[in-house]
Structures are given as structure tokens and as C-alpha cells.
Write an enzyme that holds these catalytic residues in place. Sequence first.
Site, short mmCIF file in Angstrom:
data_model
loop_
_atom_site.label_atom_id
_atom_site.label_comp_id
_atom_site.label_asym_id
_atom_site.label_seq_id
_atom_site.Cartn_x
_atom_site.Cartn_y
_atom_site.Cartn_z
N LYS A 217 0.86 -1.20 0.00
CA LYS A 217 0.00 0.00 0.00
C LYS A 217 0.89 1.25 0.00
O LYS A 217 1.42 1.62 -1.04
CB LYS A 217 -0.95 -0.02 1.21
CG LYS A 217 -2.11 -1.01 1.07
CD LYS A 217 -1.73 -2.41 1.41
CE LYS A 217 -2.92 -3.32 1.63
NZ LYS A 217 -2.53 -4.70 1.89
N ARG B 166 -17.17 -5.02 1.85
CA ARG B 166 -16.61 -4.93 3.20
C ARG B 166 -17.78 -4.81 4.16
O ARG B 166 -18.18 -3.73 4.56
CB ARG B 166 -15.67 -3.71 3.36
CG ARG B 166 -14.39 -3.81 2.57
CD ARG B 166 -13.25 -4.54 3.24
NE ARG B 166 -13.17 -5.96 3.05
CZ ARG B 166 -12.02 -6.66 3.04
NH1 ARG B 166 -10.87 -6.07 3.15
NH2 ARG B 166 -12.03 -7.97 2.94
N1 F0G Z 1 -3.38 -4.65 7.44
C1 F0G Z 1 -4.18 -3.86 6.72
C2 F0G Z 1 -4.72 -2.62 7.32
C3 F0G Z 1 -4.50 -4.20 5.40
O1 F0G Z 1 -5.29 -3.41 4.69
C4 F0G Z 1 -3.97 -5.38 4.84
C5 F0G Z 1 -4.30 -5.80 3.50
C6 F0G Z 1 -3.14 -6.18 5.64
C7 F0G Z 1 -2.86 -5.78 6.94
C8 F0G Z 1 -2.56 -7.47 5.14
O2 F0G Z 1 -1.54 -7.22 4.26
O3 F0G Z 1 -2.39 -8.19 2.10
O4 F0G Z 1 0.01 -7.57 2.42
O5 F0G Z 1 -0.94 -9.54 3.56
N2 F0G Z 1 -5.24 -5.30 2.84
C9 F0G Z 1 -5.61 -5.59 1.47
C10 F0G Z 1 -6.85 -4.83 1.13
C11 F0G Z 1 -5.70 -7.04 1.16
O6 F0G Z 1 -7.32 -4.99 -0.01
O7 F0G Z 1 -7.36 -4.07 1.95
P1 F0G Z 1 -1.21 -8.19 3.02
#
Ligand code: F0G
Length: 464
Positions: free
Chosen positions: A264, A388
Amino acid sequence: MNEIKPGHRTWAEPYKIKSVELLKMTTREEREVAMREAGYNTFLTRSRDVYIDLLTDSGTSAMSDRQWAGLMLGDEAYSGSENFYHLEDVVREYYGYKHLVPTHQGRGAENLMSQILIKDGDYIPGNMYFTTTRLHQELAGGTFVDVIVDEAHDPDCDFPFKGNVDMGKLDALVQKVGADRVPYISLEGNVNMAGGQPFSMANLRELHTYCREHDILIMLDATRTMENAWFIREREEGYAHKSVRQILREICDLTDGCTMSAKKDALVNIGGFFTCNDDEIFKKAQNLVVVYEGLHTYGGLAGRDMEAMAQGIREAATEEHQAARIGQVRYLGENLQRAGIPIVKPIGSHAVFIDAREFLPHIDQDDYPAQALAAELFIESGIRTMERGNVSAGRDPETGKNRRPPLELVRLTIPRRVYTQAHMDVITQAVVDVYARRDQIRGLKMVYEPEYLRFFQARFEPIT
Ligand code: F0G
């Protein structure tokens, strides 16, 4: 349109485009077939059938020429890659933590942290759950407890810091179970499930004081914390003249370590890390990472991935990047608001969240209104979004029932540096067209439900 007035410049993309990827528009008939074959789950559609991809902002950023050039500097050694030491320097400089353990992505870091810090029967408070984070806490024997402020659960409330921890809720938990059953609080920047909502520095300071008194660690989910820093700069008194970089550092200095999905904020297609200041925790993480990810100097990544991440962190921790990033999301959100579409307020940093309960009031939450709306938007326009709500929230392990969370949302997630303002206009038009015929949209029934993180692979059929 952004406001035009003398003596005022709005944001613009702080880059120009050197290479493009062509998009393909499909027919409605093709999309109907694709959606049926995907079991009405946008996660199961193929990207060749997608026109504008708003599924996620994770791993979907456009990298810069310097990041691409960095790939050629990949030192693909099993041990001691130069790119690891470069990344370690950059993480220390920007985030300030002492120790770094790279992982293949965020959940790899969550797994390490949960296994190291959580004992069977522990409680993990957090400012709202995230799907993978909570699952790793549960798999390690912990119970997640939501201690976010009440405002976060109300899509219509425009409180500027909906990511704040409710200190009363936290203290009530600590009083009930005892501080020794609470190894750490999981603090997320720009809370994803709440709509991309920041915590304030004042709240973090209060939390820091409390946690020091009670010997509880603060572990940051740093995934979108640079974006949180931008909101602090914009909204919190005394921060307008501080840089994103300074604010990020101030946040990290008040916490004990982090898990990071670099897919991100850090503008890479793959990568993550775990950091901490404590030497003992670090030793354990360094040892455990070889079990699940790879040697402690690559953690499941190629050298080139670590190089691109180091460069991405530098580019993202700037005012120009964040102004355009968040400006574009806000542009889309304001367009939708003007068209009367119910969205979560205030507009967050990484996505606009449609309130599916308001949009489809005739569909009961157990018939998955947000899932149905995401499917419908895809059929209408080829725009791929994500549920969501009740599907993502899963079942309560005690009762086995759907959790029916207060927020039932469709997330229009904006990849970083990928789409233009004209795309934002087309997205608005598509949502408005679906809204005009909203009473014809029906709910869905779940016909296949996997055991873990069901939203990724569940299949549905329309209710007739
Ligand atoms: N923490 C947050 C706040 C996230 O948004 C995500 C992933 C993760 C941890 C996990 O990280 O995917 O690299 O293993 N969010 C993605 C989303 C999948 O689409 O919101 P990751």
C-alpha cells in the site's frame, strides 16, 4: 471539477506518464457470464474481464522509473543481499524502529508477531479489526476486542479522527481481564474497515501514556500510516507545518514496532516487514521468519523487491505524493456525494466506501447487500470493487452466526498513481446508473463458504 480561483493551485499528479497499459471494455453479456462464473464474488473474477479495477489498493500501484531501475540493482543472494541493508537503512530513517525483518507481505509479518507475542487466552484490543490481522490473533490463541471510538461504526458521522482508540473501552478491557492478559494493542493507521479513517496524534499520545503505565506494547499496523500522517497534517492543530515524514516518525516513536504491508503506502507490488525496538522480540522474529518466509535478510522477497520498496518509501513519504493520492480519492468521493450516493464520511484516503445499507435498504444484511451491489456494479460497468460488510466480517466463533457488522460497505479502492481524473468521472457515472435502478437489485445467498477469510473464495447465487 477542482475549484478554479485566482492565486490558488489545486493538486495535480506529481509525475508524468512514461508507459501505459491498455484497457479493454467488455459487453454487458460478457460481464453477466463472467459474474455468474465467479459465483457473484468479485475476488473470483479474472482481471481480463475488468475495465477499471478498484478491487484493492494492495500491490496495484504504478511504480516509478526509479523503482523499476532499482529492480535491476537486485542483489539476488540467498544471504546478506545489499538490498536488505539498503531497506534496513531506509526503514530506520523513515519509521525509526531499531530492527527489521522483511516478509513477503503484511500477513506474513502478522503471523510472526501474533505467534511471538500472543499466549493462549490473551486479549488483543484494536482500533477495529482487519480480516487477516484478527485471524492471525485468533490462530495464536488470542481474542480480538474492538476498542475503536463509537463514531467509527456510524457511516454518516463526520468526526475527523474516526480511527481513534476509545480509552474508556480499552481501560474496561484491561480492568476486566488484567493487563497481563493484554500483551499489546494493535493500532492501525487509517483504519481500513472503518473507511480509511485516521487516528489523531493526541489520541496516540494518550494511548502511549496509558500503555506505558500498564506495561502493554503498542504495535502499529503501518500499512497506510503515511496516509494517516497526511490527515494529521491537514486536520490536527499544530501539524500544518510539519512534513509527512516528520509526522510518520512521531507516530512510530510513540509505538513499539509494526507490521507492514508495503503493497500500500510503499508503492510496491509485493513486500512487507515486521519491525520492533525490543532485542528479544527481534531475535524471536528473526528465528521464526526462516520457518515461514525465508532467511532473515530476505523474508520471502527477491533482492529487487526490497530495492523497489526502499525507493517507494522515499517517494511516498512526501507532501506532493499524498496530496495527489488523497486528492484523487476525495475528488471521486465528492462527485458521488454530489450525485446523492450514500458514502462513508469523511472521505478516507485509500477508497470511497458506498453505504450499501442505505443504497439497498430493501435487502436484509444476511442476504449480503454489499456483495450484491459489488456484483451489480461489475455487471453494469466492468468496474471491480469489493465487499466490506457481513461477508468480510465472517461468523462469531461462539455463536456461529454471521457477525452482521454495523458497516455494510462496498469499497471503491483507488490504486496509487494508476488511474486519471477522467476514470473517476466514469466511475461516478456507473454508480449513478446502478443507483437509478437500485430497487431491482436482489440479495444473494451463499452457496459455498470456506473456513478462513471466506470473502476471498465464497460463492453466491441471486435470490429468486
Ligand atoms: N493490514 C491492513 C490494514 C490491510 O489493509 C492489509 C491488507 C493487511 C494488513 C494485510 O496485508 O495483504 O500484504 O498480507 N489489505 C488488502 C486490502 C488485502 O485490499 O485491503 P497483506
